[in-house]
Design a protein around this motif. Structure first.
Motif, PDB file in Angstrom:
ATOM      1  N   ALA A   1       9.220   1.203   4.243  1.00 28.30           N
ATOM      2  CA  ALA A   1       8.071   1.439   5.115  1.00 28.30           C
ATOM      3  C   ALA A   1       8.467   1.090   6.543  1.00 28.30           C
ATOM      4  O   ALA A   1       9.283   0.184   6.759  1.00 28.30           O
ATOM      5  CB  ALA A   1       6.880   0.580   4.683  1.00 28.30           C
TER       6      ALA A   1
ATOM      7  N   THR B   1       0.790  -1.233   0.000  1.00 28.83           N
ATOM      8  CA  THR B   1       0.000   0.000   0.000  1.00 28.83           C
ATOM      9  C   THR B   1       0.820   1.280   0.000  1.00 28.83           C
ATOM     10  O   THR B   1       0.326   2.320  -0.438  1.00 28.83           O
ATOM     11  CB  THR B   1      -0.931   0.024   1.228  1.00 28.83           C
ATOM     12  OG1 THR B   1      -0.132  -0.094   2.417  1.00 28.83           O
ATOM     13  CG2 THR B   1      -1.921  -1.126   1.172  1.00 28.83           C
ATOM     14  N   THR B   2       2.063   1.243   0.502  1.00 23.76           N
ATOM     15  CA  THR B   2       2.809   2.490   0.674  1.00 23.76           C
ATOM     16  C   THR B   2       4.208   2.467   0.068  1.00 23.76           C
ATOM     17  O   THR B   2       4.910   3.476   0.141  1.00 23.76           O
ATOM     18  CB  THR B   2       2.958   2.838   2.173  1.00 23.76           C
ATOM     19  OG1 THR B   2       3.705   1.794   2.827  1.00 23.76           O
ATOM     20  CG2 THR B   2       1.599   2.968   2.836  1.00 23.76           C
TER      21      THR B   2
END
Length: 507
Positions: free
Chosen positions: A449, A388-389
């Motif tokens: 992350a 997601t990031t």
């Protein structure tokens, strides 16, 4: 009469020429102007140099070969189609292209880019690099589901330039955005040190995360507060040094090989800040003043960078004062440690393999690295997912596998990987990694992350109302009931890669 007509025509032609607009300035590039000079034979040396003794024939053909000529010879002795008698079709090559089975071309002598169509796909007479084609069957004969244009996501470190250290002390090879343009946010280095050899004292502009592939190593570092650390690590352990933190790396008694990952795609190992260069590029009077010594103390500093060089055996005891210097600030506390003994972490076992996660929850110093170490059994696969990031930087430690990237709105491409290959997946790009070999596939998923994250496609569907999924995909009630509500991470499979029914795995 003819003469008058010709004069009138010539006069009109000259008028048209003189009336034509002048060519635009700078319209012709410098190199093209140079070519015109050659055509005009201005300052042009002879076009036919003298050849060596025994030379025969001519460097050039005649002007009569330009364009159509009824005497041109058209050869039919070099066909562009490979006859069926000259090749064999591998297992699963004639299956429907959309089924997308992995095609093992490794044992086929003359593989062809055939996928589905009853074995009637195009043939390839060459020239060819058959070894590369056999290693990358999903590029050579892509699944029918591949579509559109997707940036290359694979770089074999075996194609990287190998920079050697001094006197055989080791080597390093790297991958960065110059070699793999899609890898904009991470770069990697594979480094080897012979027994007790050093990667000299240095620091970087980028953050450095490392995984030890084999052997052992001793690390020394000093932080901004003057706190120090010394630690011994072995295969499977990791370290992290923030940008600017000076450190040294010395191989253990059996040498060491380790993988370095940096959080800048443009990172180059050749641009490291080295202690030897620091001393070579500053006036000796300044160095003497800084160190509070006589300038003669600098008579024997290196004249060139050390980079990787041989060293002496270190004391076995990490706490020996000769190797563990501690100042008034003391040592770096374990909670802020730059090292982590990842090899001692027990794996999370699931059907089809195992996974070990390391991120800031257990290794706070590595504030922008989250990593999964996956072991995928033969026939199994890392489930379809996305992050997601962060982009995902992969390194294949052992085994082989394949990965398909799906990019919105309708592009996908499938890549094959072997040990020593780097893979790269842009953020939120859906993908899987399937073991296509007969041994365990072991690889690293590296994210930028603080916490490891991913979205499981199967879990997403399992946690979505059944009616919604059914009206999107047309699934039966039985299929809807099989969708998981937990994240599988890895899905078991069969070494028979032609298998199509996996319901028994879920009974």
């Amino acid at each position: 009469m003819r003469t008058g007509t010709s004069l009138i025509a010539a006069s009109a032609l000259l008028s048209a020429v003189f009336a034509a607009p002048a060519p635009a300035p700078n319209r012709v590039k410098a190199r093209q102007e140079s070519a015109v000079q050659f055509l005009d034979n201005t300052n042009n040396p002879t076009a036919t140099p003298y050849g060596p003794e025994g030379a025969s024939g001519s460097l050039r053909g005649g002007l009569e070969l330009a364009g159509f000529n009824p005497t041109n010879l058209i050869s039919s002795y070099d066909p562009a189609v490979v006859p069926s008698s000259a090749f064999s079709v591998g297992p699963l090559q004639t299956a429907s292209a959309d089924t997308g089975f992995y095609l093992d071309l490794s044992r086929i002598e003359n593989p062809q880019p055939i996928r589905g169509a009853g074995g009637k796909s195009p043939t390839d007479p060459g020239p060819r690099n058959r070894m590369l084609e056999k290693q990358n069957p999903d590029l050579y004969a892509p699944p029918g589901t591949d579509s559109g244009d997707v940036a290359n996501a694979k770089w074999p470190l075996g194609l990287s330039h190998n920079r050697h250290g001094l006197n055989g002390a080791g080597f390093a090879r790297q991958q960065n955005v110059d070699l793999l343009p899609v890898a904009k946010n991470m770069a990697g280095v594979d480094m080897h040190l012979e027994p007790y050899a050093y990667r000299e004292l240095h620091w970087h502009q980028a953050n450095e995360w490392s995984y030890i592939l084999n052997g052992s190593v001793r690390l020394n570092a000093v932080n901004e507060a003057g706190e120090t650390t010394t630690d011994d690590l072995s295969a499977g352990d990791v370290w992290f040094f923030p940008a600017g933190i000076p450190h040294s790396i010395q191989a253990g008694p059996t040498g060491v090989e380790f993988l370095l990952v940096f959080d800048e795609g443009s990172f180059s190992e050749d641009n490291t800040f080295l202690l030897s260069e620091l001393f070579a590029r500053n006036p000796k009077s300044v160095l003497a003043k800084d160190l509070r010594v006589d300038i003669s103390a600098l008579d024997h500093i290196p004249q060139d960078q050390l980079y990787i060089f041989n060293g002496s055996a270190y004391p076995a005891n990490v706490s020996d004062p000769l190797n563990n210097i501690t100042g008034p600030a003391g040592v770096i506390p374990n909670k802020n440690s730059y090292t982590y003994h990842f090899s001692e972490q027990a794996p999370y076992e699931v059907p089809g393999g195992s996974v070990k996660i390391i991120d800031t929850q257990t290794f706070p110093a590595a504030f922008d690295f989250a990593v999964g170490l996956f072991t995928i059994k033969p026939g199994a696969m890392r489930e379809l997912h996305w992050h997601t990031t962060s982009d995902e930087w992969d390194f294949i430690i052992s085994g082989q596998g394949r990965l398909t990237l799906f990019q919105a709105p309708q592009a996908s491409r499938t890549f094959d990987f072997q040990a020593g290959d780097v893979g790269y997946v842009p953020v939120v790009t859906a993908h899987y990694l399937e073991n296509t070999g007969t041994e365990d596939l072991v690889y690293l998923e590296v994210l930028q992350a603080p916490i490891y994250n991913d979205i499981s496609v199967a879990q997403w569907l399992g946690l979505t109302p059944k009616q919604v999924v059914k009206e999107h995909l047309g699934f039966s009630d039985d299929t809807l009931n099989r969708l998981p509500k937990i994240k599988p991470f890895i899905l078991p499979g069969d070494t028979d890669l032609g298998q199509t029914n996996f319901t028994s795995e879920n009974e």
